[in-house]
Write an enzyme that holds these catalytic residues in place. Structure first.
Site, PDB file in Angstrom:
ATOM      1  N   HIS A  62      52.590  17.418  37.363  1.00 26.92           N
ATOM      2  CA  HIS A  62      51.919  17.869  36.130  1.00 26.92           C
ATOM      3  C   HIS A  62      50.472  18.259  36.401  1.00 26.92           C
ATOM      4  O   HIS A  62      49.574  17.414  36.427  1.00 26.92           O
ATOM      5  CB  HIS A  62      51.966  16.751  35.079  1.00 26.92           C
ATOM      6  N   HIS A  64      47.468  21.637  35.618  1.00 26.71           N
ATOM      7  CA  HIS A  64      47.112  22.879  34.926  1.00 26.71           C
ATOM      8  C   HIS A  64      46.129  23.613  35.842  1.00 26.71           C
ATOM      9  O   HIS A  64      44.960  23.227  35.932  1.00 26.71           O
ATOM     10  CB  HIS A  64      46.475  22.577  33.570  1.00 26.71           C
ATOM     11  N   ARG A  66      45.319  26.934  35.648  1.00 32.94           N
ATOM     12  CA  ARG A  66      44.524  27.887  34.868  1.00 32.94           C
ATOM     13  C   ARG A  66      44.722  29.360  35.242  1.00 32.94           C
ATOM     14  O   ARG A  66      44.557  30.226  34.387  1.00 32.94           O
ATOM     15  CB  ARG A  66      43.037  27.554  34.942  1.00 32.94           C
ATOM     16  N   ASN A  96      50.695  27.114  30.727  1.00 30.55           N
ATOM     17  CA  ASN A  96      49.698  27.524  29.727  1.00 30.55           C
ATOM     18  C   ASN A  96      48.546  28.304  30.345  1.00 30.55           C
ATOM     19  O   ASN A  96      47.371  27.952  30.229  1.00 30.55           O
ATOM     20  CB  ASN A  96      49.171  26.315  28.947  1.00 30.55           C
ATOM     21  N   HIS A 181      56.166  17.549  26.035  1.00 31.13           N
ATOM     22  CA  HIS A 181      54.896  16.941  25.623  1.00 31.13           C
ATOM     23  C   HIS A 181      55.159  16.264  24.272  1.00 31.13           C
ATOM     24  O   HIS A 181      55.165  16.920  23.234  1.00 31.13           O
ATOM     25  CB  HIS A 181      53.824  18.023  25.480  1.00 31.13           C
ATOM     26  N   HIS A 234      53.515  12.413  30.593  1.00 34.61           N
ATOM     27  CA  HIS A 234      52.348  11.543  30.395  1.00 34.61           C
ATOM     28  C   HIS A 234      52.483  10.551  29.235  1.00 34.61           C
ATOM     29  O   HIS A 234      51.694  10.579  28.278  1.00 34.61           O
ATOM     30  CB  HIS A 234      51.071  12.362  30.240  1.00 34.61           C
ATOM     31  N   ASN A 282      44.391  14.078  26.175  1.00 35.06           N
ATOM     32  CA  ASN A 282      45.536  14.107  25.274  1.00 35.06           C
ATOM     33  C   ASN A 282      46.824  13.977  26.091  1.00 35.06           C
ATOM     34  O   ASN A 282      47.106  14.849  26.905  1.00 35.06           O
ATOM     35  CB  ASN A 282      45.553  15.411  24.479  1.00 35.06           C
ATOM     36  N   ASP A 309      47.929  14.977  35.783  1.00 37.88           N
ATOM     37  CA  ASP A 309      47.640  15.729  34.556  1.00 37.88           C
ATOM     38  C   ASP A 309      46.295  16.435  34.695  1.00 37.88           C
ATOM     39  O   ASP A 309      45.465  16.443  33.773  1.00 37.88           O
ATOM     40  CB  ASP A 309      47.668  14.826  33.322  1.00 37.88           C
ATOM     41  N   HIS A 313      38.036  22.023  33.206  1.00 35.81           N
ATOM     42  CA  HIS A 313      37.338  22.843  32.218  1.00 35.81           C
ATOM     43  C   HIS A 313      35.975  23.252  32.785  1.00 35.81           C
ATOM     44  O   HIS A 313      35.449  22.614  33.710  1.00 35.81           O
ATOM     45  CB  HIS A 313      37.136  22.075  30.914  1.00 35.81           C
TER      46      HIS A 313
END
Length: 428
Positions: A62, A64, A66, A96, A181, A234, A282, A309, A313
């Site tokens: 898991h 991200h 980007r 995503n 999720h 998660h 989250n 996870d 950012h």
């Protein structure tokens, strides 16, 4: 011919019941032999693993990453290099991106970009719904043909129960799991942290445990109905992991993961952080009772995998106040050390169980090569130093992200080297 001898390491391969000091001979990206005191002849590079644990390559289910579209936060190159530095030989990248990975052209782009980097392997996760909007199934079959190993809209919850049912039924044809999720956005009600005594005390809108547990219950029922493969992402509450435990007893095909921060931190840590948005995630950090329930579930076999996870950012986004800042922290370069420090060093799980949680089980869940060092398997290895003192320094991260609540923390244990396809792609 590319060859490498990993010498004198403590080989821990739970899939084969191995925990013994041995040598590993690698040729052309494949494990050729695992035995005591191998003598492959002269002129072969040797990596001395004395005092280290040598495990099948760790796989992060898991992340991200980007790219495409949000390269100011992370790129495939920086993400894969950060994964290697964190001890991961492979990562699963969520859909995503911008555009969303909901069609085979995007899936192929992601795999080709990762192959060009030559660090950790990357396995794309295709979107469940078109645009992750929850209104209709994406091109699941075509994405699987292009390399997608699982289907998920994470971090967007699938609120439409009929759509989730159809996805579970459809994915049976391709033998890939749906990575759900579990969150009810209406119950979460724009919350920023866990709903409870702490959120009330510090004046932040909360997300109740029921928002997670209600959807876990729904998805387990749908998995039982459809016989589809459900993987719950998660999990963060005592009730959620207990539902998985009970579903397993009934024979439901459900697996689950927990993120390293959820067995490490609690909502009280959010209060102590003085509204620092680097503690916002989250699902949110829950209570000490929830954390302890997750530790128990890791110990008793209820949990199948530990994930980072990883959610980088841009620094500018953390100039916002806690309520308005984005959810998520980086984890690729801290998850393994957190697991070694909080689980192995403290006796919650043994090293063989940890290797299962971070290698063998993830490989099985998404059906990718790895999870063992048996001759003929890919030469993907994670070398661990159980006694190393690792101080978390965001400035030294290979990830573009610096958003971590663990800055300055010293942990016991960490990755020593990462080998992918027989090549040393990172070494401490």
């Amino acid at each position: 011919m590319t060859r490498l001898l990993v010498r004198n390491g403590r080989v821990v391969d739970p899939a084969r019941g191995l925990d013994h000091v041995m040598d590993i001979l690698i040729e052309e990206g494949t494990v050729v032999a695992v035995d005591e005191k191998l003598d492959p002849g002269r002129d072969i590079p040797v990596l001395d693993a004395s005092g280290l644990v040598v495990a099948p390559g760790f796989i992060d289910l898991h992340t991200h990453l980007r790219e495409p579209g949000l390269e100011q936060k992370e790129t495939i190159a920086t993400g894969c290099r950060a994964a290697a530095a964190g001890g991961f030989t492979a990562v699963c990248a969520m859909a995503n991106t911008v555009p969303v990975n909901d069609e085979p052209a995007v899936t192929r782009y992601i795999t080709e970009e990762a192959r060009a980097v030559g660090a950790a392997r990357l396995y794309p996760v295709g979107a469940l719904s078109k645009g992750c909007c929850g209104e209709g199934l994406s091109e699941i079959g075509e994405m699987v043909k292009a390399g997608a190993v699982a289907i998920s809209d994470s971090p967007v919850p699938v609120t439409n129960g009929l759509l989730m049912r159809r996805a579970l039924e459809y994915c049976r044809s391709f033998d890939v799991p749906i990575m759900a999720h579990p969150q009810d956005p209406q119950l979460s009600d724009r919350g920023a942290m866990n709903e409870g005594l702490v959120s009330t005390r510090i004046g932040l809108r909360g997300m109740p445990a029921a928002a997670e547990e209600a959807v876990v219950a729904r998805d387990i029922l749908l998995a039982e109905l459809t016989k589809g493969r459900l993987h719950l992402c998660h999990l963060s509450t005592a009730g959620a992991v207990d539902q998985v435990r009970q579903a397993r007893r009934k024979g439901v095909a459900v697996t689950c993961e927990v993120a390293a921060h959820h067995f490490t931190l609690t909502d009280e840590d959010v209060a102590r952080a003085n509204y620092d948005p680097r503690w916002k995630m989250n699902p949110p950090l829950r209570t000490a009772d929830d954390r302890d329930a997750i530790l128990q579930a890791l110990s008793d076999g209820t949990v199948d995998a530990i994930v980072s996870d990883h959610a980088p950012h841009h620094a500018d986004e953390f100039e916002l106040d806690f309520a308005d800042a984005p959810f998520g922290i980086v984890g690729l370069e801290t998850a393994v050390s957190l697991a070694l420090d909080r689980l192995v060093d403290r006796g919650i799980v043994g090293i063989a169980r940890l290797v299962s949680l971070m290698s063998a089980s993830p490989a099985r869940i998404v059906g990718v090569p790895g999870g063992t060092l048996a001759p003929g398997s890919p030469a993907d290895l994670t070398l661990l130093d159980l006694g190393a003192k690792v101080t978390v320094d965001p400035a030294s991260f290979l990830s573009k992200g610096r958003n971590t609540p663990f800055a300055g923390m010293t942990l016991v244990g960490g990755p020593a080297a990462t080998i992918v396809g027989g090549r040393i792609v990172w070494q401490r």
